[in-house]
Write a protein that holds these residues in place. Structure first.
Motif, PDB file in Angstrom:
ATOM      1  N   GLU A 108       0.835  -1.214   0.000  1.00  0.00           N
ATOM      2  CA  GLU A 108       0.000   0.000   0.000  1.00  0.00           C
ATOM      3  C   GLU A 108       0.863   1.255   0.000  1.00  0.00           C
ATOM      4  OE1 GLU A 108      -4.038  -0.761   2.452  1.00  0.00           O
ATOM      5  OE2 GLU A 108      -2.228  -1.395   3.494  1.00  0.00           O
ATOM      6  N   LEU A 109       1.936   1.232   0.786  1.00  0.00           N
ATOM      7  CA  LEU A 109       2.807   2.407   0.829  1.00  0.00           C
ATOM      8  C   LEU A 109       3.419   2.651  -0.543  1.00  0.00           C
ATOM      9  CD1 LEU A 109       4.751   2.263   4.212  1.00  0.00           C
ATOM     10  CD2 LEU A 109       2.539   3.282   3.686  1.00  0.00           C
ATOM     11  N   ARG A 110       3.810   1.578  -1.230  1.00  0.00           N
ATOM     12  CA  ARG A 110       4.423   1.751  -2.555  1.00  0.00           C
ATOM     13  C   ARG A 110       3.426   2.320  -3.550  1.00  0.00           C
ATOM     14  NH1 ARG A 110       7.381  -3.384  -4.612  1.00  0.00           N
ATOM     15  NH2 ARG A 110       8.450  -1.866  -5.937  1.00  0.00           N
ATOM     16  N   GLU A 111       2.132   1.995  -3.338  1.00  0.00           N
ATOM     17  CA  GLU A 111       1.117   2.562  -4.237  1.00  0.00           C
ATOM     18  C   GLU A 111       0.871   4.028  -3.922  1.00  0.00           C
ATOM     19  OE1 GLU A 111      -2.172  -0.102  -3.674  1.00  0.00           O
ATOM     20  OE2 GLU A 111      -1.141  -1.732  -4.745  1.00  0.00           O
ATOM     21  N   ARG A 112       0.901   4.361  -2.645  1.00  0.00           N
ATOM     22  CA  ARG A 112       0.541   5.732  -2.233  1.00  0.00           C
ATOM     23  C   ARG A 112       1.694   6.716  -2.362  1.00  0.00           C
ATOM     24  NH1 ARG A 112      -1.746   5.430   3.684  1.00  0.00           N
ATOM     25  NH2 ARG A 112      -1.149   7.621   3.671  1.00  0.00           N
TER      26      ARG A 112
END
Lengths: 311, 514
Positions: free
Chosen positions: B257-261
């Motif tokens: 999720e962090l890599r997407e955000r």
């Protein structure tokens, strides 16, 4: 900040708080817990998530008030806030996906077994809940559990439901046959008794351990429990373990760390002081005074109190 | 002692932060001392709280230099043309530059220079092992005592903290790129500070309810006051760093999720798992990991009787280990009322990994050191409370892989130390909570994250540093990683990865400035 949305008294010392925690509500799974830190200066308390509503962005916590920290929590009213809620923590329950399961709940543990029962029912597992309390007014979450299947309610005094302990009812259900798994949440002596009931039948049995912890991420090591002769951490390796492998004696013992410490410390101080006086040569040593502990950690007291009546 | 003309004209001043007009510090230095004259000045000791007094309180041991002491000490710096001290500094602080500015009374300039190089100078001025880093390289150490670089750094950093208006750096123009930093310890905070300076939008995720990592849960108040850490965190927030507490990556959010955000991620989660001794009796009541003991006392404030969080207080406390964490634990136990607070360490005094000053302070405070002793078993009473620890004496053999002499048990030398509490401080290891949630993240056998030479992990755009890469180490090494990673992240975001020049390659060139 997490607002308290709703509050209800479930039994003489058990309170349900519904609090705002949208992130956690959305992703939590049965068996997981949160750590609640009410305000600066308060303890961090691990509490299993009893229910969640992703649409409203809320989670439900069911709290037994047995000392300062939990009393402070249940004193909160709708509109009040909790400073910190961290989670969801721990591994999710290993739910079986067919057959028949028994969910055993004792005292406040009944609320914790609730999401497990619902999770099992949602997978098509036949769920029988066996729950207990001292007397009728101590029985909680009966209606909620009925949504997952049959509920057998036991009271110690026979004032409601079946007269006797949950373990007696559990034995009867297992004797009737066809039980594929047992999930037990409650005071340590109850979980230990459940493990002993199911062991001869070889029924896989899971217990949810509420050990002492600070961070819930494996960093403090306070929640170490012996499982099958290995030391594991309840916070990251659990909180649920194979009940047949758990060293419940050690768990109960470690849960008593802060309950007994004050008495223990005082006793040691007395013993040392007496020894110092005998050893008159350098008997000046009046330095044994220990400042009293401001609080005790109360969930262990809860376990002990509940245990007293259950075995 | 020869004459010290500049001192006579040094204005009397109070604490750092007291109203220093610009004029107060500009006048005296028309005739700088010659190197020969500088060599005659003795190193100024750090004023400290009396040992007996401080062993019973949690107030800071070191009191800090006065302006006068600081300026006198600054005179000792020879302003070497090739300042090797900088090579000893993991974050490459331009040491001669801030000292020279301090020497001439240019506090604003000294602060600006220091803050430019070091995101957490109040912290490093207190907890760095200077004696094996910058001060070990100082040429003055070859003939006597090195310049007290750490004490000078602390002085300038505290001045800057007390005078925020005079040490503000200009806001960077926004790059429009976002970075997630996981962990708010020294590596994470340093990286966040550097990245914000470069104009990136930085969010730090912290699992605990307060930011600071080991600075706030681990290092005790008497060595690093928590309001100092809070001020450093507040300064970073004021510079634009966002901090989300109670966010456990691997639980609350996933790395995916962090890599997407975010456009890039820096992992600085530390080596958070305590290592136990693996001896019988370790689960008796009264055995703590140092992590738990120090977190109860520091983060949860159990040193204060008003706190809701309890902590055990033994009359006789044994701490196993010889590093900074062990020394912090044993000195904490002393302050919580232990009559006998003892370190048990399997090697000799010379091998103690703790900072020399802390060992010295501990000795002054009456801490006992049982050296060349290893634990065999924790002994419990009938109620499973700790009642002692059985140990064995060791002799030192040939140097082992770490270059230190290997401890060998002496047969028949077993003995028992009676105690009510044992704190285990023999190290930490990697926490799999985050790393296990992302199977594509390459780890080494010990579970630490593998990176390339610029700090990037096996996942593009995901960088890592601090203890989760190198294993348990020091605050300043973690900060060095944070600073280096910030340079790499910046290069990555600008599409110029791998970075051509390491972020600090330029430091030495500028170091003779002013």
């Amino acid at each position: 900040m997490h607002a308290v949305i709703d509050k209800a008294q479930l039994s003489p010392n058990v309170t349900r708080l519904v609090i705002e925690a949208p992130c956690i509500a959305e992703i939590r799974k049965p068996g997981q817990f949160v750590i609640v830190h009410r305000a600066p200066g308060a303890e961090r308390i691990p509490l299993t998530i009893a229910d969640a509503d992703a649409d409203r962005g809320t989670i439900t916590l069911v709290i037994q008030a047995v000392g300062k920290s939990t009393e402070d929590l249940v004193a909160l009213r709708p509109g009040d806030t909790i400073a910190d809620v961290a989670g969801p923590l721990g591994k999710a329950t290993e739910l079986i996906d067919h057959g028949r399961a028994v969910c055993v709940g004792g005292g406040v543990g009944t609320a914790v077994v609730h999401p497990i029962a619902l999770g099992l029912a949602a997978r098509g597992v036949e769920v029988i809940s066996v729950i207990g309390g001292r007397s009728k007014e101590w029985v909680i979450f009966e209606d909620e559990l009925r949504r997952a299947g049959e509920v057998i309610t036991c009271t110690d005094d026979g004032s409601y439901g079946r007269h006797g302990f949950v373990t007696d009812a559990l034995r009867d259900v297992i004797e009737a046959g066809g039980v594929d798994a047992v999930y037990a949440v409650g005071p340590v002596p109850m979980m230990r008794a459940v493990a002993e009931v199911t062991r001869p039948y070889g029924v896989p049995t899971f217990a949810s351990l509420n050990a002492i912890m600070l961070d819930g991420t494996g960093m403090c090591g306070g929640c170490r429990v012996a499982v099958g002769g290995k030391t594991l951490y309840a916070c990251v390796d659990g909180p649920e373990f194979d009940a047949h492998q758990v060293d419940f004696r050690e768990l109960a013992d470690r849960l008593g760390t802060y309950r007994e410490f004050e008495a223990h410390a005082t006793e040691v101080a007395h013993r040392r002081r007496a020894a110092a006086q005998e050893d008159a040569a350098d008997a000046v040593g009046g330095t044994c005074l220990i400042p009293g502990l401001a609080t005790t950690t109360e969930r262990q007291e809860a376990a002990a109190a509940a245990g007293d009546r259950r075995e | 002692m020869t004459d010290q003309p500049t001192l006579a004209s040094t204005p009397e001043t109070g604490d750092p932060g007291a109203s220093h007009g610009d004029s107060a510090f500009t006048p005296a230095f028309d005739h700088p001392l010659s190197p020969k004259e500088r060599m005659t000045i003795d190193r100024s000791g750090m004023p400290e709280q009396d040992a007996l007094l401080r062993a019973a309180n949690f107030r800071e041991v070191n009191l800090g230099y006065s302006q006068q002491l600081a300026m006198l000490e600054a005179e000792r710096c020879l302003q070497c043309r090739n300042p090797v001290c900088i090579d000893g500094c993991p974050v490459r602080v331009n040491i001669p530059l801030f000292i020279e500015r301090l020497r001439v009374g240019d506090m604003d300039g000294a602060a600006a220079s220091l803050l430019d190089d070091n995101a957490l100078p109040c912290v490093t001025g207190r907890v760095c092992p200077q004696e094996i880093q910058c001060e070990a390289r100082c040429v003055r150490a070859k003939k006597g005592a090195s310049v007290a670089i750490g004490s000078l750094e602390r002085f300038v950093a505290d001045w800057a903290m007390a005078n925020p208006d005079r040490s503000k750096s200009a806001a960077a123009t926004s790059s429009g790129r976002t970075v997630a930093v996981v962990g708010s310890g020294p590596a994470g905070l340093t990286a966040a500070g550097e990245l914000v300076k470069k104009g990136h939008d930085v969010t730090v995720f912290e699992a605990f309810h307060a930011a600071g990592g080991v600075l706030i849960y681990g290092i005790p108040e008497f060595r690093l006051p928590k309001d100092i850490v809070q001020q450093e965190v507040d300064r970073l927030k004021a510079s634009g760093v966002k901090i989300e507490t109670n966010a456990i990556i691997g639980r609350t959010y996933t790395l995916r999720e962090l890599r997407e955000r975010f456009d890039a991620v820096f992992l600085a989660v530390g080596a958070g798992l305590p290592v136990f001794m693996n001896v019988p009796g370790e689960n008796y009541k009264g055995v703590y990991s140092a992590n738990e003991y120090l977190t109860r006392v520091n983060l949860m404030g159990a040193w204060n009787p008003e706190s809701d969080t309890p902590v055990l207080k033994g009359h006789r406390v044994v701490v196993v280990g010889g590093g900074n964490v062990a020394v912090d634990s044993v000195r904490t136990a002393k302050r919580l009322g232990a009559d006998e607070a003892t370190i048990v360490y399997r090697r000799g005094k010379a091998e103690l990994p703790a900072r020399a000053e802390e060992v010295h302070h501990a000795e002054q405070e009456g801490i006992r050191f049982e050296l060349q002793v290893a634990p065999l078993e924790v002994i419990g009473d009938e109620n499973r409370w700790v009642s002692g620890i059985r140990c064995i004496r060791m002799e030192l053999g040939e140097p082992d892989g770490s270059g230190r002499r290997r401890p060998i048990p002496i047969e028949g030398s077993e003995f028992v130390i009676d105690c009510e509490m044992v704190v285990v401080a023999i190290g930490t290891r990697s926490n799999p909570l985050l790393t296990a949630s992302e199977p594509d993240l390459a780890l080494n056998q010990a579970g630490y994250i593998v990176t390339d030479e610029h700090g990037m992990s096996s996942l593009p755009g995901v960088f890592a540093g601090g203890d989760i890469v190198r294993g348990a180490a020091t605050v300043i090494l973690a900060m060095g990683d944070g600073k280096r990673a910030a340079g790499s992240v910046d290069a990555w975001l600008r599409g110029e990865y791998p970075p051509v020049d390491e972020a600090f390659a330029t430091v030495s060139a500028a170091s003779t400035g002013h």
